[in-house]
Structure formats: C-alpha cells, structure tokens
Design a protein around this motif. Sequence first.
Motif, PDB file in Angstrom:
ATOM      1  N   ILE A   1       6.724   9.597  -8.627  1.00  0.00           N
ATOM      2  CA  ILE A   1       7.047   8.188  -8.892  1.00  0.00           C
ATOM      3  C   ILE A   1       8.249   8.092  -9.830  1.00  0.00           C
ATOM      4  O   ILE A   1       9.170   7.302  -9.598  1.00  0.00           O
ATOM      5  CB  ILE A   1       5.828   7.442  -9.486  1.00  0.00           C
ATOM      6  N   VAL A   2       8.279   8.907 -10.891  1.00  0.00           N
ATOM      7  CA  VAL A   2       9.413   8.897 -11.833  1.00  0.00           C
ATOM      8  C   VAL A   2      10.705   9.260 -11.109  1.00  0.00           C
ATOM      9  O   VAL A   2      11.734   8.591 -11.263  1.00  0.00           O
ATOM     10  CB  VAL A   2       9.159   9.850 -13.025  1.00  0.00           C
ATOM     11  N   ILE A   3      10.666  10.323 -10.321  1.00  0.00           N
ATOM     12  CA  ILE A   3      11.875  10.751  -9.603  1.00  0.00           C
ATOM     13  C   ILE A   3      12.309   9.676  -8.604  1.00  0.00           C
ATOM     14  O   ILE A   3      13.501   9.380  -8.487  1.00  0.00           O
ATOM     15  CB  ILE A   3      11.660  12.111  -8.903  1.00  0.00           C
ATOM     16  N   ALA A   4      11.360   9.084  -7.903  1.00  0.00           N
ATOM     17  CA  ALA A   4      11.694   8.050  -6.913  1.00  0.00           C
ATOM     18  C   ALA A   4      12.338   6.838  -7.585  1.00  0.00           C
ATOM     19  O   ALA A   4      13.377   6.342  -7.131  1.00  0.00           O
ATOM     20  CB  ALA A   4      10.449   7.637  -6.141  1.00  0.00           C
ATOM     21  N   LEU A   5      11.751   6.361  -8.672  1.00  0.00           N
ATOM     22  CA  LEU A   5      12.306   5.202  -9.369  1.00  0.00           C
ATOM     23  C   LEU A   5      13.670   5.521  -9.977  1.00  0.00           C
ATOM     24  O   LEU A   5      14.582   4.691  -9.953  1.00  0.00           O
ATOM     25  CB  LEU A   5      11.324   4.705 -10.441  1.00  0.00           C
TER      26      LEU A   5
ATOM     27  N   VAL B   1      19.169   5.833  -3.034  1.00  0.00           N
ATOM     28  CA  VAL B   1      18.206   4.753  -2.793  1.00  0.00           C
ATOM     29  C   VAL B   1      17.292   5.117  -1.627  1.00  0.00           C
ATOM     30  O   VAL B   1      16.063   4.955  -1.713  1.00  0.00           O
ATOM     31  CB  VAL B   1      18.923   3.409  -2.539  1.00  0.00           C
ATOM     32  N   SER B   2      17.869   5.633  -0.554  1.00  0.00           N
ATOM     33  CA  SER B   2      17.068   6.034   0.612  1.00  0.00           C
ATOM     34  C   SER B   2      16.076   7.127   0.237  1.00  0.00           C
ATOM     35  O   SER B   2      14.904   7.075   0.629  1.00  0.00           O
ATOM     36  CB  SER B   2      17.974   6.525   1.740  1.00  0.00           C
ATOM     37  N   PHE B   3      16.558   8.111  -0.515  1.00  0.00           N
ATOM     38  CA  PHE B   3      15.676   9.185  -0.968  1.00  0.00           C
ATOM     39  C   PHE B   3      14.542   8.626  -1.830  1.00  0.00           C
ATOM     40  O   PHE B   3      13.378   8.985  -1.652  1.00  0.00           O
ATOM     41  CB  PHE B   3      16.465  10.228  -1.765  1.00  0.00           C
ATOM     42  N   GLY B   4      14.877   7.748  -2.749  1.00  0.00           N
ATOM     43  CA  GLY B   4      13.857   7.171  -3.627  1.00  0.00           C
ATOM     44  C   GLY B   4      12.775   6.430  -2.855  1.00  0.00           C
ATOM     45  O   GLY B   4      11.582   6.609  -3.097  1.00  0.00           O
ATOM     46  N   TRP B   5      13.205   5.584  -1.904  1.00  0.00           N
ATOM     47  CA  TRP B   5      12.224   4.852  -1.102  1.00  0.00           C
ATOM     48  C   TRP B   5      11.394   5.799  -0.241  1.00  0.00           C
ATOM     49  O   TRP B   5      10.171   5.636  -0.125  1.00  0.00           O
ATOM     50  CB  TRP B   5      12.903   3.798  -0.230  1.00  0.00           C
ATOM     51  N   ALA B   6      12.040   6.782   0.361  1.00  0.00           N
ATOM     52  CA  ALA B   6      11.304   7.743   1.186  1.00  0.00           C
ATOM     53  C   ALA B   6      10.309   8.527   0.344  1.00  0.00           C
ATOM     54  O   ALA B   6       9.181   8.791   0.780  1.00  0.00           O
ATOM     55  CB  ALA B   6      12.278   8.693   1.887  1.00  0.00           C
ATOM     56  N   LEU B   7      10.715   8.890  -0.862  1.00  0.00           N
ATOM     57  CA  LEU B   7       9.812   9.631  -1.747  1.00  0.00           C
ATOM     58  C   LEU B   7       8.635   8.759  -2.170  1.00  0.00           C
ATOM     59  O   LEU B   7       7.501   9.242  -2.243  1.00  0.00           O
ATOM     60  CB  LEU B   7      10.569  10.150  -2.967  1.00  0.00           C
TER      61      LEU B   7
ATOM     62  N   VAL C   1       7.286   6.366  -0.392  1.00  0.00           N
ATOM     63  CA  VAL C   1       6.407   6.286   0.781  1.00  0.00           C
ATOM     64  C   VAL C   1       5.665   7.609   0.961  1.00  0.00           C
ATOM     65  O   VAL C   1       4.452   7.623   1.186  1.00  0.00           O
ATOM     66  CB  VAL C   1       7.213   5.912   2.047  1.00  0.00           C
ATOM     67  N   ALA C   2       6.387   8.727   0.833  1.00  0.00           N
ATOM     68  CA  ALA C   2       5.747  10.037   0.988  1.00  0.00           C
ATOM     69  C   ALA C   2       4.720  10.278  -0.105  1.00  0.00           C
ATOM     70  O   ALA C   2       3.665  10.873   0.139  1.00  0.00           O
ATOM     71  CB  ALA C   2       6.805  11.141   0.970  1.00  0.00           C
ATOM     72  N   THR C   3       5.007   9.813  -1.300  1.00  0.00           N
ATOM     73  CA  THR C   3       4.089   9.996  -2.421  1.00  0.00           C
ATOM     74  C   THR C   3       2.801   9.234  -2.168  1.00  0.00           C
ATOM     75  O   THR C   3       1.716   9.727  -2.459  1.00  0.00           O
ATOM     76  CB  THR C   3       4.746   9.519  -3.735  1.00  0.00           C
TER      77      THR C   3
END
Length: 182
Positions: free
Chosen positions: A92-96, A130-136, A138-140
Amino acid sequence: MTDQPTWRWWTIALRGLATVLFGALAIAIGLTGWLVLLFGAYALIDGVLAISIANAKVDKPRGVIMARGLVSIGAALVTLLWPGMSRFALAIVIALWAIAAGVLEMATASRMRKELRHEWLTGFEGMLSVSFGWALLVATLAGVRALAVWVETYAFVLGAMLLLTAFQMRSYVRQRPAIAAA
C-alpha cells in the motif's frame, strides 16, 4: 527553448541508477523483511536527489519537483520508522508513493513542456508510475504474491527511463556550454 536545469542531469542519472540498483537488490532479497528497509533507503535517496534538482538555481517552477522529493522522503520515513510492517502495508505504501510521485512527474512535464526537450519522457515516467501504483493496489487487494515481481519490474523500467532522460539532458547541455556554466 530557454535555459533549463539541465546542468543537473547527473542527479537524474543518479536517481536512475538508484532505481535500477533497488530493482536488482529487490530481486536478490525477494519478499522478505529486508524489502521494507531497502525501499525506505531507496525512497530516501530518490527524495534527496529530487529535492537537489528542485534546488538548482534557475527561475523555473520548482514546487512540483520539491513536492516529488517530499513525497519520496515521506514514504521513506513511513517504511524506515515502521520496519516491521506487513507485506500488505508495504504494498500500500509503495502503491500510494508511486501514484503521488507519478502525478507530480506528469505535472513537472506539463509545466516544463516549453523548456524541456523530450518532456514526454518525464510525462511517460509519471504515467508509468501512476499505472504501476494502481495496478499494485489492485494486486495487493487480490493478494501480495506478485509484489516482488511488480516492484522489480517497475524499478528496472523506471530506472532505465530516468537514465534515458538524464542522457537526453546531458546531450542538450553539451550543445549549449553557456547553460552548463550557469
């Protein structure tokens, strides 16, 4: 094109190298508790280098770049002060962090589009983040198994893009010695 902070191209190159190194070390350690500390150290280095870019003595908008550095330092503090966080919390921290940093990178590209050559690359770095964060995110929510693979891949791609941006800026500076001397 007007004067730009291209004489600091090496700080972007250092950010790229730090990102690639982070990805390589993430592969080496896998999804262990060390990943929390590794990300914290990486985010701190990234933040300090971004603030260094913002502090270049130029008359360009620096607030967005400074905010980018502060976002990274904030993510570093969260992870370094909470080293026992779960994999879920780390994701969550990495995604945000990636989402916030990406939005700020896109804002930088937008504000500097008349001054920067190849500003689309900075904007694309932002879109990637941004794409990576959102994907992470969702994956999380689906599970954290792929966290290490996502983070490693993102680090390598972003690091390569940062290095490409740095060398584009270096090339521009070499063609304009007056800017390099500023």
